[in-house]
Motif scaffolding. Structure first.
Motif, PDB file in Angstrom:
ATOM      1  N   ASP A  88       0.803  -1.300   0.067  1.00 20.14           N
ATOM      2  CA  ASP A  88       0.252  -0.100  -0.043  1.00 20.14           C
ATOM      3  C   ASP A  88       0.822   1.485  -0.133  1.00 20.14           C
ATOM      4  O   ASP A  88       0.393   2.408  -0.590  1.00 20.14           O
ATOM      5  N   ILE A  89       2.140   1.332   0.600  1.00 21.57           N
ATOM      6  CA  ILE A  89       2.911   2.301   0.627  1.00 21.57           C
ATOM      7  C   ILE A  89       4.493   1.626   0.487  1.00 21.57           C
ATOM      8  O   ILE A  89       4.779   0.458   0.991  1.00 21.57           O
ATOM      9  N   ARG A 166       3.713   7.273 -10.819  1.00 19.03           N
ATOM     10  CA  ARG A 166       2.577   8.533 -10.608  1.00 19.03           C
ATOM     11  C   ARG A 166       1.514   8.194  -9.672  1.00 19.03           C
ATOM     12  O   ARG A 166       0.829   6.883  -9.889  1.00 19.03           O
ATOM     13  N   ASN A 167       1.272   8.689  -8.802  1.00 22.68           N
ATOM     14  CA  ASN A 167      -0.203   8.682  -8.068  1.00 22.68           C
ATOM     15  C   ASN A 167       0.256   7.149  -7.261  1.00 22.68           C
ATOM     16  O   ASN A 167      -1.001   6.656  -6.565  1.00 22.68           O
ATOM     17  N   LYS A 168       1.541   6.787  -7.005  1.00 22.87           N
ATOM     18  CA  LYS A 168       1.629   5.842  -5.881  1.00 22.87           C
ATOM     19  C   LYS A 168       2.363   6.427  -4.547  1.00 22.87           C
ATOM     20  O   LYS A 168       2.928   7.409  -4.583  1.00 22.87           O
ATOM     21  N   PRO A 169       1.748   5.862  -3.468  1.00 22.36           N
ATOM     22  CA  PRO A 169       2.097   6.383  -2.323  1.00 22.36           C
ATOM     23  C   PRO A 169       3.465   5.894  -1.649  1.00 22.36           C
ATOM     24  O   PRO A 169       3.945   4.786  -2.078  1.00 22.36           O
ATOM     25  N   ASN A 196       1.664  13.919  -6.946  1.00 22.16           N
ATOM     26  CA  ASN A 196       0.554  14.060  -6.170  1.00 22.16           C
ATOM     27  C   ASN A 196       1.140  14.157  -4.882  1.00 22.16           C
ATOM     28  O   ASN A 196       1.556  13.241  -4.176  1.00 22.16           O
ATOM     29  N   GLU A 198      -0.147  14.673  -2.122  1.00 27.94           N
ATOM     30  CA  GLU A 198      -0.982  13.825  -0.990  1.00 27.94           C
ATOM     31  C   GLU A 198      -0.730  12.424  -0.851  1.00 27.94           C
ATOM     32  O   GLU A 198      -1.066  11.947   0.156  1.00 27.94           O
ATOM     33  N   GLN A 199       0.048  11.836  -2.103  1.00 28.89           N
ATOM     34  CA  GLN A 199       0.578  10.640  -1.933  1.00 28.89           C
ATOM     35  C   GLN A 199       1.803  10.492  -1.213  1.00 28.89           C
ATOM     36  O   GLN A 199       2.264   9.264  -1.115  1.00 28.89           O
ATOM     37  N   SER A 201       4.627  11.190   2.031  1.00 24.06           N
ATOM     38  CA  SER A 201       4.776  11.462   3.555  1.00 24.06           C
ATOM     39  C   SER A 201       6.516  11.490   3.626  1.00 24.06           C
ATOM     40  O   SER A 201       7.196  10.833   2.970  1.00 24.06           O
ATOM     41  N   ARG A 279      -1.809   8.837  10.243  1.00 24.08           N
ATOM     42  CA  ARG A 279      -1.517   7.595   9.641  1.00 24.08           C
ATOM     43  C   ARG A 279      -1.006   6.965  10.842  1.00 24.08           C
ATOM     44  O   ARG A 279       0.165   7.130  11.501  1.00 24.08           O
TER      45      ARG A 279
END
Length: 324
Positions: A88-89, A166-169, A196, A198-199, A201, A279
């Motif tokens: 997931d990350i 792209r768009n992977k966390p 992105n 937001e994806q 941290s 999170r």
């Protein structure tokens, strides 16, 4: 008689308080048998090693287990494999280079894993690209080196990773405590078109993380300082259901041995953190040296109904056990 009445009233109040604390932090009415943990893959797919005796000076490439796959951590192929195994990350490590890039690589120095030498951040990206990052791996004390010659050119830049996925966390690990690095990373991320935010941290040293948070206030960040501030405040006030401001809009890595002491863990604690955009990541043991939930035995220790993230070094092993 009056004293007895007072003592009786105090006793009733104490019992009511205890009942309130219990019910307010009980998971009895929140159990969700369908809930599944989410997977945070440490450096993607990587070669693992025994954790016993690990120190900050240990060259882990010199003590890997017999390889079960061909991936080297912190590379684009290893991250592709992790996402294919339903991570997931993906967590990755970065170092600034002398020519303004950020190299994705774990070690502060090059001697352990590569055929290079010196401090990683004292090189240009071109120099780092020419290294064989599989050079130092051995599972038999140096008799064989199964990845030697296979890692040339595989050290990516952070930009290459973020534009490839792209768009992977991703969770970005800053390896220093230099505040200037926080500023450099903020500028670097801001100048990558189309990513992105937001994806993403980040976590790392207190000083660069503080600067990064000031420069990119919408980026979820964590340092040891922010983590301790959140957990200490929550342990003091969380029994009421109140979530301290230090726990909001952040990320908390919870060592397995600390988790049972958190009010409402796992379900109510997780719900409270989600409600303030934080999170939760559960890490194995004491949370030292990237300990993860890596096999069938480890899965049994994940609390039933927990649906936050778990840190793993073997997403390929854990995903079939958890997600199917």
């Amino acid at each position: 008689m009056k004293l007895k009445k007072i003592m009786k009233s105090i006793g009733i109040l104490l019992l009511l308080l205890i009942l309130f604390i219990f019910l307010n932090n009980s998971n009895w009415f929140q159990k969700n048998d369908q809930a599944k943990p989410k997977l945070l893959a440490h450096v993607g797919m990587a070669q693992t090693y025994p954790m016993d005796g690990i120190t900050g000076e240990t060259c882990t490439a010199k003590r890997i287990f017999e390889p079960e796959h061909s991936y080297i951590g912190n590379t684009i192929p290893s991250m592709e494999a992790a996402f294919e195994h339903e991570a997931d990350i993906v967590e990755l490590d970065v170092h600034p280079t002398t020519d303004g890039e950020f190299a994705v690589f774990h070690d502060w120095t090059l001697e352990c894993r590569t055929d290079g030498a010196g401090v990683t951040r004292e090189h240009t990206m071109e120099e780092l690209k020419n290294l064989d990052i599989g050079y130092g791996y051995t599972a038999d004390g140096g008799e064989t080196y199964p990845f030697r010659g296979k890692g040339v050119g595989l050290m990516p830049t952070l930009k290459e990773v973020l534009t490839h996925f792209r768009n992977k966390p991703f969770l970005i690990n800053i390896k220093s405590n230099d505040p200037e690095e926080g500023k450099k990373l903020a500028d670097y991320l801001s100048n990558i078109p189309g990513i992105n935010m937001e994806q993403l941290s980040a976590y790392g040293g207190n000083k660069p993380i503080q600067v990064l948070q000031e420069e990119l206030p919408n980026l979820r960040v964590m340092s040891m300082e922010t983590l301790k501030s959140c957990l200490k405040s929550y342990m003091g006030m969380g029994w009421t259901g109140y979530v301290p401001s230090s726990c909001k809009d952040t990320q908390v890595h919870i060592p397995e041995n600390v988790a049972p002491w958190l009010w409402g863990f796992p379900n109510k604690f997780q719900d409270r953190m989600e409600a303030v955009n934080t999170r939760v990541v559960l890490v194995a043991g004491e949370g030292k040296w990237s300990e993860g939930f890596d096999d069938k035995g480890d899965v049994k220790r994940i609390p039933e109904g927990y649906d936050g993230y778990v840190w793993t070094n073997r997403v390929d092993v854990l995903a079939p056990l958890i997600k199917e």
